[in-house]
Design a protein around this motif. Sequence first.
Motif, PDB file in Angstrom:
ATOM      1  N   ASN A  96      12.653  -8.914  -2.431  1.00  0.00           N
ATOM      2  CA  ASN A  96      13.210  -8.329  -3.161  1.00  0.00           C
ATOM      3  C   ASN A  96      13.390  -6.842  -2.498  1.00  0.00           C
ATOM      4  O   ASN A  96      12.714  -6.609  -1.512  1.00  0.00           O
ATOM      5  CB  ASN A  96      12.441  -8.042  -4.394  1.00  0.00           C
ATOM      6  N   PHE A  97      14.262  -6.027  -3.298  1.00  0.00           N
ATOM      7  CA  PHE A  97      14.560  -4.658  -2.946  1.00  0.00           C
ATOM      8  C   PHE A  97      13.692  -3.688  -4.070  1.00  0.00           C
ATOM      9  O   PHE A  97      14.198  -4.296  -5.356  1.00  0.00           O
ATOM     10  CB  PHE A  97      15.778  -4.331  -2.804  1.00  0.00           C
ATOM     11  N   GLN A  98      13.616  -2.722  -3.755  1.00  0.00           N
ATOM     12  CA  GLN A  98      12.637  -1.973  -4.882  1.00  0.00           C
ATOM     13  C   GLN A  98      13.034  -0.572  -4.594  1.00  0.00           C
ATOM     14  O   GLN A  98      13.048  -0.066  -3.378  1.00  0.00           O
ATOM     15  CB  GLN A  98      11.070  -2.089  -4.804  1.00  0.00           C
ATOM     16  N   CYS A  99      13.488   0.265  -5.565  1.00  0.00           N
ATOM     17  CA  CYS A  99      13.730   1.451  -5.398  1.00  0.00           C
ATOM     18  C   CYS A  99      12.811   2.579  -6.567  1.00  0.00           C
ATOM     19  O   CYS A  99      12.994   2.186  -7.735  1.00  0.00           O
ATOM     20  CB  CYS A  99      15.310   1.940  -5.846  1.00  0.00           C
ATOM     21  N   LEU A 100      11.820   3.255  -5.801  1.00  0.00           N
ATOM     22  CA  LEU A 100      10.582   3.517  -6.578  1.00  0.00           C
ATOM     23  C   LEU A 100      10.925   5.005  -7.302  1.00  0.00           C
ATOM     24  O   LEU A 100      11.137   5.838  -6.289  1.00  0.00           O
ATOM     25  CB  LEU A 100       9.363   3.121  -6.120  1.00  0.00           C
ATOM     26  N   PHE A 101      10.398   5.570  -8.169  1.00  0.00           N
ATOM     27  CA  PHE A 101      10.554   6.942  -8.620  1.00  0.00           C
ATOM     28  C   PHE A 101      12.006   7.592  -8.449  1.00  0.00           C
ATOM     29  O   PHE A 101      12.015   8.798  -7.779  1.00  0.00           O
ATOM     30  CB  PHE A 101       9.463   7.773  -8.099  1.00  0.00           C
ATOM     31  N   ARG A 154      12.567  -0.582 -14.226  1.00  0.00           N
ATOM     32  CA  ARG A 154      10.908  -0.858 -14.652  1.00  0.00           C
ATOM     33  C   ARG A 154      10.467   0.853 -14.767  1.00  0.00           C
ATOM     34  O   ARG A 154      11.056   1.665 -14.328  1.00  0.00           O
ATOM     35  CB  ARG A 154      10.279  -1.422 -13.290  1.00  0.00           C
ATOM     36  N   GLN A 155       9.702   0.836 -15.970  1.00  0.00           N
ATOM     37  CA  GLN A 155       9.354   1.936 -16.446  1.00  0.00           C
ATOM     38  C   GLN A 155       7.822   2.156 -16.412  1.00  0.00           C
ATOM     39  O   GLN A 155       6.858   1.139 -16.240  1.00  0.00           O
ATOM     40  CB  GLN A 155       9.658   2.382 -17.897  1.00  0.00           C
ATOM     41  N   ASP A 156       7.081   3.393 -15.968  1.00  0.00           N
ATOM     42  CA  ASP A 156       5.910   3.608 -15.958  1.00  0.00           C
ATOM     43  C   ASP A 156       5.720   5.116 -16.442  1.00  0.00           C
ATOM     44  O   ASP A 156       6.481   5.683 -16.900  1.00  0.00           O
ATOM     45  CB  ASP A 156       5.214   3.660 -14.407  1.00  0.00           C
ATOM     46  N   ILE A 157       4.411   5.289 -16.485  1.00  0.00           N
ATOM     47  CA  ILE A 157       4.133   6.709 -17.021  1.00  0.00           C
ATOM     48  C   ILE A 157       3.360   7.622 -16.239  1.00  0.00           C
ATOM     49  O   ILE A 157       2.421   7.283 -15.500  1.00  0.00           O
ATOM     50  CB  ILE A 157       3.170   6.777 -18.280  1.00  0.00           C
ATOM     51  N   GLN A 158       3.727   9.045 -15.748  1.00  0.00           N
ATOM     52  CA  GLN A 158       2.915   9.907 -15.203  1.00  0.00           C
ATOM     53  C   GLN A 158       2.686  11.140 -16.138  1.00  0.00           C
ATOM     54  O   GLN A 158       3.082  11.314 -17.374  1.00  0.00           O
ATOM     55  CB  GLN A 158       3.887  10.534 -14.076  1.00  0.00           C
ATOM     56  N   TYR A 186       0.846  -1.149  -0.051  1.00  0.00           N
ATOM     57  CA  TYR A 186       0.036   0.153  -0.136  1.00  0.00           C
ATOM     58  C   TYR A 186       0.957   1.227   0.027  1.00  0.00           C
ATOM     59  O   TYR A 186       2.046   1.333   0.553  1.00  0.00           O
ATOM     60  CB  TYR A 186      -1.003  -0.225   1.316  1.00  0.00           C
ATOM     61  N   GLY A 187       0.438   2.452  -0.612  1.00  0.00           N
ATOM     62  CA  GLY A 187       1.075   3.502  -0.534  1.00  0.00           C
ATOM     63  C   GLY A 187       2.173   3.689  -1.314  1.00  0.00           C
ATOM     64  O   GLY A 187       2.985   4.716  -1.265  1.00  0.00           O
ATOM     65  N   THR A 211       3.826   8.969  -1.447  1.00  0.00           N
ATOM     66  CA  THR A 211       4.177  10.238  -2.389  1.00  0.00           C
ATOM     67  C   THR A 211       4.945   9.886  -3.590  1.00  0.00           C
ATOM     68  O   THR A 211       6.307   9.708  -3.582  1.00  0.00           O
ATOM     69  CB  THR A 211       5.188  10.939  -1.311  1.00  0.00           C
ATOM     70  N   PRO A 212       4.398   9.683  -4.393  1.00  0.00           N
ATOM     71  CA  PRO A 212       4.868   9.234  -5.938  1.00  0.00           C
ATOM     72  C   PRO A 212       5.697  10.113  -6.510  1.00  0.00           C
ATOM     73  O   PRO A 212       5.072  10.725  -7.761  1.00  0.00           O
ATOM     74  CB  PRO A 212       3.715   8.763  -6.603  1.00  0.00           C
ATOM     75  N   VAL A 213       6.556  10.825  -6.011  1.00  0.00           N
ATOM     76  CA  VAL A 213       7.194  11.825  -6.674  1.00  0.00           C
ATOM     77  C   VAL A 213       8.643  11.409  -7.056  1.00  0.00           C
ATOM     78  O   VAL A 213       9.535  10.881  -6.176  1.00  0.00           O
ATOM     79  CB  VAL A 213       7.225  13.077  -5.817  1.00  0.00           C
ATOM     80  N   THR A 214       9.085  11.693  -8.136  1.00  0.00           N
ATOM     81  CA  THR A 214      10.451  11.237  -9.086  1.00  0.00           C
ATOM     82  C   THR A 214      11.538  12.311  -8.146  1.00  0.00           C
ATOM     83  O   THR A 214      11.381  13.471  -8.048  1.00  0.00           O
ATOM     84  CB  THR A 214      10.481  11.602 -10.244  1.00  0.00           C
ATOM     85  N   GLY A 215      12.584  11.560  -7.751  1.00  0.00           N
ATOM     86  CA  GLY A 215      13.825  12.206  -6.923  1.00  0.00           C
ATOM     87  C   GLY A 215      14.899  11.360  -6.693  1.00  0.00           C
ATOM     88  O   GLY A 215      14.600   9.953  -6.891  1.00  0.00           O
ATOM     89  N   GLN A 216      16.017  11.567  -6.577  1.00  0.00           N
ATOM     90  CA  GLN A 216      17.224  11.062  -6.393  1.00  0.00           C
ATOM     91  C   GLN A 216      17.198  10.369  -4.992  1.00  0.00           C
ATOM     92  O   GLN A 216      17.111  11.000  -4.005  1.00  0.00           O
ATOM     93  CB  GLN A 216      18.519  11.907  -6.333  1.00  0.00           C
ATOM     94  N   ARG A 217      17.202   9.069  -5.015  1.00  0.00           N
ATOM     95  CA  ARG A 217      17.004   8.366  -4.005  1.00  0.00           C
ATOM     96  C   ARG A 217      18.010   7.921  -3.010  1.00  0.00           C
ATOM     97  O   ARG A 217      18.187   7.734  -1.916  1.00  0.00           O
ATOM     98  CB  ARG A 217      16.309   7.059  -4.085  1.00  0.00           C
TER      99      ARG A 217
END
Length: 382
Positions: free
Chosen positions: A145-150, A167-171, A75-76, A106-112
């Motif tokens: 697994n490990f995930q790094c999102l946006f 992995r790619q997605d569209i905003q 979730y989230g 918070t689905p905001v792209t930024g340097q993780r």
Amino acid sequence: MLTAKFFSSFIDIPREHWQSLFKDLSLFCQYDYLLCLERSLCVGAESGWIPNHLVLYQQDTPVAAMPLYLKMHSYGEYMFDWNWAAAYQQQQVRYYPKLLSAIPFTPVTGQRLAVLDSANLAAADIVSALKSALTLQLKKFDASNFQCLFNEKQQSDDFAKQGLAQRQDIQFHWFNHEYLSFADFVAKLTARKRKSIHKERRALQAYGLEFRWLDGEQINNSDWQLFYRCYRQTYRKRSGHDGYLNLDFFLSLSKFLAENCRLLVVYDGERAIASALFFVHQNTLYGRYWGALEDIPGLHFEACYYQGIEYCIANQLARFDAGVQGEHKLNRGFEPVISYGNYLLADSPFKQAILDVIRRENVHYQTLLASNTLDSAYRKDD
């Protein structure tokens, strides 16, 4: 030699260590924003977002850091993996926990992964050290697994070179092409889109609503309480729960991040009936959360899109990120952009199948962008 240290609370990380790395990066990776989430208990064991933040040290100097959570659900997150979890469950294989680098809710792209500029370390060496540390954590927690999102594209590409599948997605974001007014912006759209927007806004004007913007220092506790009522009611109607964030979190924003907050309050006469929360940072307006006490047709589009566009034009902001959902944004002048995630999968019977799914998704989105399916609302002669 780099050493990794994991922190189960932001309170245990020296603020100067984190900010020496993230101070010029995304607002949502700042120490104060993430601390507000933790102190308000929006993240923690009960929420299923368990802090496990990573800092890489060169001797005693922090040279890289990453917000990191141990997740017990999906979730989230907004770059979802529910189908993967369901496949595991059907075969009676445990999918959770997983490790996740993302900003909660918070689905905001930024340097993780933030890296100290003066460290003079190659990106490949940093990512290699990160991968080694994460691999050990996956084994420690028996995580799938490990995930790094946006993540930002360049860093996502660096991760992919080290074997973290991309992995790619569209905003859909709105961009300010030096517009002088809302009318100037709308004039750049096709006739059909212009007509649709004018019709939508005229229909709402019949209600005689007033829209008032509050900057951070103008927002008081009563304003936050109103916003939270609206936010909670809309979440209840849409999702059957009160929302991921609580009043304590929103109140803490005035203490720690007031200069970045913008609150839009919608009035019917003297009665406030809706509110939307935005953030301003680095020439971008971020539309994050909203809610309404009354169901008025078109109010969501006005409060969350058109008012934000007008604010960007008036304040000469370059970009408006209004959130993840909706190809309907295309009809309102938003444009498609690619967002990125990276994945490090533990060995399992599903590993290759998931990698295949990711590859097919990426081809699908690239094909979609190359086609006219996501053609923008703008006139071709401009």
